[in-house]
Design a protein around this motif. Structure first.
Motif, mmCIF file in Angstrom:
data_model
loop_
_atom_site.group_PDB
_atom_site.id
_atom_site.type_symbol
_atom_site.label_atom_id
_atom_site.label_comp_id
_atom_site.label_asym_id
_atom_site.label_seq_id
_atom_site.Cartn_x
_atom_site.Cartn_y
_atom_site.Cartn_z
ATOM 1 N N GLY A 266 40.522 45.823 52.113
ATOM 2 C CA GLY A 266 41.474 46.914 52.155
ATOM 3 C C GLY A 266 41.645 47.622 50.829
ATOM 4 O O GLY A 266 42.681 48.246 50.570
ATOM 5 N N VAL A 267 40.665 47.543 49.980
ATOM 6 C CA VAL A 267 40.675 48.224 48.683
ATOM 7 C C VAL A 267 39.797 49.465 48.801
ATOM 8 O O VAL A 267 38.768 49.454 49.486
ATOM 9 C CB VAL A 267 40.161 47.285 47.570
ATOM 10 N N ASP A 268 40.184 50.506 48.119
ATOM 11 C CA ASP A 268 39.428 51.761 48.184
ATOM 12 C C ASP A 268 38.177 51.645 47.303
ATOM 13 O O ASP A 268 38.241 51.797 46.081
ATOM 14 C CB ASP A 268 40.322 52.907 47.690
ATOM 15 N N LEU A 299 37.709 42.451 42.844
ATOM 16 C CA LEU A 299 38.503 42.129 44.021
ATOM 17 C C LEU A 299 39.318 40.850 43.845
ATOM 18 O O LEU A 299 40.459 40.760 44.299
ATOM 19 C CB LEU A 299 37.581 41.984 45.241
ATOM 20 N N ARG A 300 38.736 39.871 43.174
ATOM 21 C CA ARG A 300 39.405 38.576 43.098
ATOM 22 C C ARG A 300 40.323 38.452 41.890
ATOM 23 O O ARG A 300 41.387 37.817 41.988
ATOM 24 C CB ARG A 300 38.353 37.461 43.049
ATOM 25 N N HIS A 301 39.935 39.031 40.764
ATOM 26 C CA HIS A 301 40.679 38.797 39.534
ATOM 27 C C HIS A 301 41.472 40.008 39.048
ATOM 28 O O HIS A 301 42.528 39.859 38.440
ATOM 29 C CB HIS A 301 39.726 38.370 38.407
ATOM 30 N N ALA A 302 40.947 41.214 39.289
ATOM 31 C CA ALA A 302 41.522 42.384 38.637
ATOM 32 C C ALA A 302 42.725 42.974 39.365
ATOM 33 O O ALA A 302 43.443 43.796 38.798
ATOM 34 C CB ALA A 302 40.441 43.467 38.487
ATOM 35 N N ARG A 303 42.913 42.563 40.628
ATOM 36 C CA ARG A 303 43.977 43.143 41.459
ATOM 37 C C ARG A 303 43.852 44.680 41.502
ATOM 38 O O ARG A 303 44.830 45.426 41.390
ATOM 39 C CB ARG A 303 45.368 42.721 40.953
ATOM 40 N N ALA A 304 42.618 45.131 41.646
ATOM 41 C CA ALA A 304 42.344 46.569 41.639
ATOM 42 C C ALA A 304 42.743 47.210 42.959
ATOM 43 O O ALA A 304 42.680 46.587 44.021
ATOM 44 C CB ALA A 304 40.853 46.805 41.377
ATOM 45 N N GLN A 305 43.155 48.468 42.876
ATOM 46 C CA GLN A 305 43.447 49.259 44.068
ATOM 47 C C GLN A 305 42.305 50.218 44.394
ATOM 48 O O GLN A 305 42.147 50.637 45.535
ATOM 49 C CB GLN A 305 44.735 50.062 43.848
ATOM 50 N N ASP A 325 40.370 49.902 38.517
ATOM 51 C CA ASP A 325 41.636 50.268 37.871
ATOM 52 C C ASP A 325 42.562 49.055 37.759
ATOM 53 O O ASP A 325 43.784 49.191 37.792
ATOM 54 C CB ASP A 325 42.319 51.394 38.642
ATOM 55 N N GLY A 326 41.966 47.859 37.637
ATOM 56 C CA GLY A 326 42.746 46.634 37.632
ATOM 57 C C GLY A 326 43.383 46.300 36.301
ATOM 58 O O GLY A 326 43.515 47.150 35.412
ATOM 59 N N VAL A 327 43.745 45.033 36.160
ATOM 60 C CA VAL A 327 44.544 44.592 35.012
ATOM 61 C C VAL A 327 43.720 44.401 33.749
ATOM 62 O O VAL A 327 44.268 44.254 32.659
ATOM 63 C CB VAL A 327 45.274 43.272 35.344
ATOM 64 N N GLY A 328 42.384 44.370 33.874
ATOM 65 C CA GLY A 328 41.551 44.176 32.702
ATOM 66 C C GLY A 328 41.566 42.728 32.221
ATOM 67 O O GLY A 328 42.328 41.885 32.710
ATOM 68 N N ARG A 354 19.789 46.477 30.138
ATOM 69 C CA ARG A 354 20.922 46.307 29.235
ATOM 70 C C ARG A 354 22.208 46.273 30.053
ATOM 71 O O ARG A 354 22.360 47.031 31.020
ATOM 72 C CB ARG A 354 21.000 47.451 28.215
ATOM 73 N N LEU A 355 23.136 45.407 29.655
ATOM 74 C CA LEU A 355 24.422 45.297 30.333
ATOM 75 C C LEU A 355 25.539 45.527 29.321
ATOM 76 O O LEU A 355 25.499 44.983 28.214
ATOM 77 C CB LEU A 355 24.580 43.919 30.982
ATOM 78 N N ARG A 356 26.521 46.318 29.720
ATOM 79 C CA ARG A 356 27.686 46.517 28.868
ATOM 80 C C ARG A 356 28.936 46.371 29.728
ATOM 81 O O ARG A 356 29.041 46.990 30.803
ATOM 82 C CB ARG A 356 27.657 47.890 28.211
ATOM 83 N N VAL A 357 29.867 45.545 29.274
ATOM 84 C CA VAL A 357 31.122 45.328 29.984
ATOM 85 C C VAL A 357 32.257 45.729 29.046
ATOM 86 O O VAL A 357 32.372 45.194 27.942
ATOM 87 C CB VAL A 357 31.287 43.861 30.420
ATOM 88 N N THR A 358 33.073 46.675 29.475
ATOM 89 C CA THR A 358 34.241 47.082 28.700
ATOM 90 C C THR A 358 35.479 46.901 29.563
ATOM 91 O O THR A 358 35.449 47.116 30.779
ATOM 92 C CB THR A 358 34.133 48.550 28.258
ATOM 93 N N SER A 359 36.564 46.481 28.925
ATOM 94 C CA SER A 359 37.781 46.229 29.688
ATOM 95 C C SER A 359 38.998 46.451 28.799
ATOM 96 O O SER A 359 38.999 46.070 27.626
ATOM 97 C CB SER A 359 37.787 44.792 30.213
ATOM 98 N N THR A 360 40.022 47.091 29.349
ATOM 99 C CA THR A 360 41.289 47.287 28.646
ATOM 100 C C THR A 360 42.428 46.935 29.585
ATOM 101 O O THR A 360 42.293 47.002 30.814
ATOM 102 C CB THR A 360 41.460 48.748 28.188
ATOM 103 N N SER A 361 43.532 46.536 29.010
ATOM 104 C CA SER A 361 44.693 46.158 29.817
ATOM 105 C C SER A 361 45.927 46.898 29.274
ATOM 106 O O SER A 361 46.345 46.622 28.140
ATOM 107 C CB SER A 361 44.906 44.647 29.752
ATOM 108 N N PRO A 362 46.507 47.837 30.020
ATOM 109 C CA PRO A 362 46.007 48.309 31.329
ATOM 110 C C PRO A 362 44.826 49.249 31.147
ATOM 111 O O PRO A 362 44.522 49.655 30.041
ATOM 112 C CB PRO A 362 47.226 49.034 31.891
ATOM 113 N N GLY A 363 44.215 49.594 32.239
ATOM 114 C CA GLY A 363 43.089 50.514 32.183
ATOM 115 C C GLY A 363 41.936 50.104 33.071
ATOM 116 O O GLY A 363 41.224 50.948 33.609
ATOM 117 N N GLY A 364 41.724 48.782 33.243
ATOM 118 C CA GLY A 364 40.668 48.320 34.125
ATOM 119 C C GLY A 364 39.388 47.948 33.397
ATOM 120 O O GLY A 364 39.325 47.914 32.170
#
Length: 375
Positions: A266-268, A299-305, A325-328, A354-364
């Motif tokens: 049920g997530v967009d 879906l499991r950790h970020a509580r994204a909408q 757009d989750g908690v980061g 190449r893999l790059r992962v960026t995350s901010t809280s809030p921000g996703g």
């Protein structure tokens, strides 16, 4: 090496070929031992490869019958002259072995040995084992030529032992790699689908009494997810490519995955894809598995909408981007997601990408994978 007839040359060749044809180390050493006894004209011959417990991992004898061997008793330990040959790289040649200062004793049923020629089997400075012959059938005892021949065969025995060690290490490494592969496949695919399956089952149970129609829809999802889990398990165990990729390629497989997860959670999930050229199997699998892991984490950790999935080609590179757009989270210090991040990075590296992962809280969080189309 003078004085060696054609029969002897054929015997040496047989030992060399035994090593080259990758027979078991036992068979190769047996061939070498038989050649050694025949070449030097000895009544008895033996070859030992020590273990780490004071005994021998391999101890072969030639010139005695099975009945005699059984009567002699257990395989000898690393004592006396046998122990001396394992610690001294020099050969031992003597007219009567019982006169050697390191001679101790032999069992009652053991044949009486007189003239003796022993040769350590070495690899550089390491003594791998020993080969010896006893009781020369011709008068005069063992000769310089006998010693030279035994040294040659000891060198071939060393090749066989070293090759066996390398083969065993390669086999152990292969087992570890296969376990790692299965663990990664289970984490990247099966775990995620089981999580979705559980949610769908819980939803169906909750709806069963108040909304039969919606409950039936959820049960259809449960059946579909269960079938996918079964396919993924089968693929993981036998090393097949992901089942979804067996169809129309990445674009179709990713669209199908996004649609299914949208219905379950049920997530967009918004997927924007396009025509993607067929990549190598390794690269297609890398892109697909990174997508699965990124979606699972969102879906499991970020509580994204809302989750955005983009797949495109730019300047000869396939770019996958999964943004939520989750908690980061803390990319450098997150233990909870360590296995998933490691798996994604390993897959990117294997695919030459190449893999790059960026995350901010809030921000996703945004996961970006780039893999080359060709090359």
């Amino acid at each position: 090496m003078t004085g060696i007839g054609s029969n002897e040359l054929r015997a040496v060749s047989a030992a060399v070929l035994a090593v080259a044809t990758h027979l078991s180390v036992h068979d190769v050493l047996r061939t070498i031992l038989t050649c050694a006894r025949r070449l030097v004209g000895a009544r008895y011959a033996a070859l030992g490869v020590p273990d780490d417990a004071g005994g021998f991992a391999e101890f072969l004898a030639d010139g005695v019958t099975d009945e005699q061997w059984a009567a002699i008793g257990p395989v000898p330990r690393q004592h006396g002259l046998l122990g001396a040959l394992l610690h001294d790289p020099n050969p031992v040649r003597i007219d009567d072995v019982r006169a050697h200062p390191r001679f101790e004793w032999w069992p009652k049923a053991h044949p009486v040995l007189t003239d003796f020629l022993g040769m350590p089997i070495t690899d550089g400075d390491e003594v791998l084992g020993e080969i010896f012959v006893a009781n020369k059938t011709a008068d005069g005892g063992f000769t310089d030529q006998d010693e030279e021949l035994l040294e040659l065969l000891a060198a071939h025995a060393a090749i066989a032992i070293v090759n066996a060690r390398l083969h065993e290490r390669a086999r152990e490494l292969s087992i570890v790699q296969e376990r790692t592969r299965i663990a990664r496949e289970l984490h990247d695919a099966v775990t995620q689908k089981l999580f979705s399956l559980r949610l769908a089952a819980e939803s169906a149970a909750a709806l069963a009494r108040r909304d039969a129609a919606r409950s039936a829809d959820q049960l259809d999802l449960v059946r579909a997810l269960a079938a996918e889990v079964s396919d993924e398990l089968r693929a993981a165990v036998v090393g097949l490519r992901p089942p979804d990729l067996a169809g129309d390629g990445l674009d179709s497989a990713i669209g199908k995955q996004a649609d299914l997860l949208n219905r379950v959670h049920g997530v967009d999930i918004v997927y924007r894809g396009g025509e993607i050229p067929r990549l190598t199997t390794t690269r297609e699998e890398a892109v697909y598995r990174v997508l699965q892991e990124a979606l699972h984490n969102a879906l499991r950790h970020a509580r994204a909408q809302r989750i955005r999935v983009d797949l495109r080609v730019h300047s000869g590179v396939v770019v996958l981007e999964v943004a939520d757009d989750g908690v980061g989270f803390d990319v450098a210090g997150s233990r909870e997601r360590k296995l998933g991040l490691t798996s994604m990075r390993d897959r990117a590296r294997t695919a030459g990408g190449r893999l790059r992962v960026t995350s901010t809280s809030p921000g996703g969080t945004t996961v970006r994978l780039e893999v080359p189309v060709g090359g």
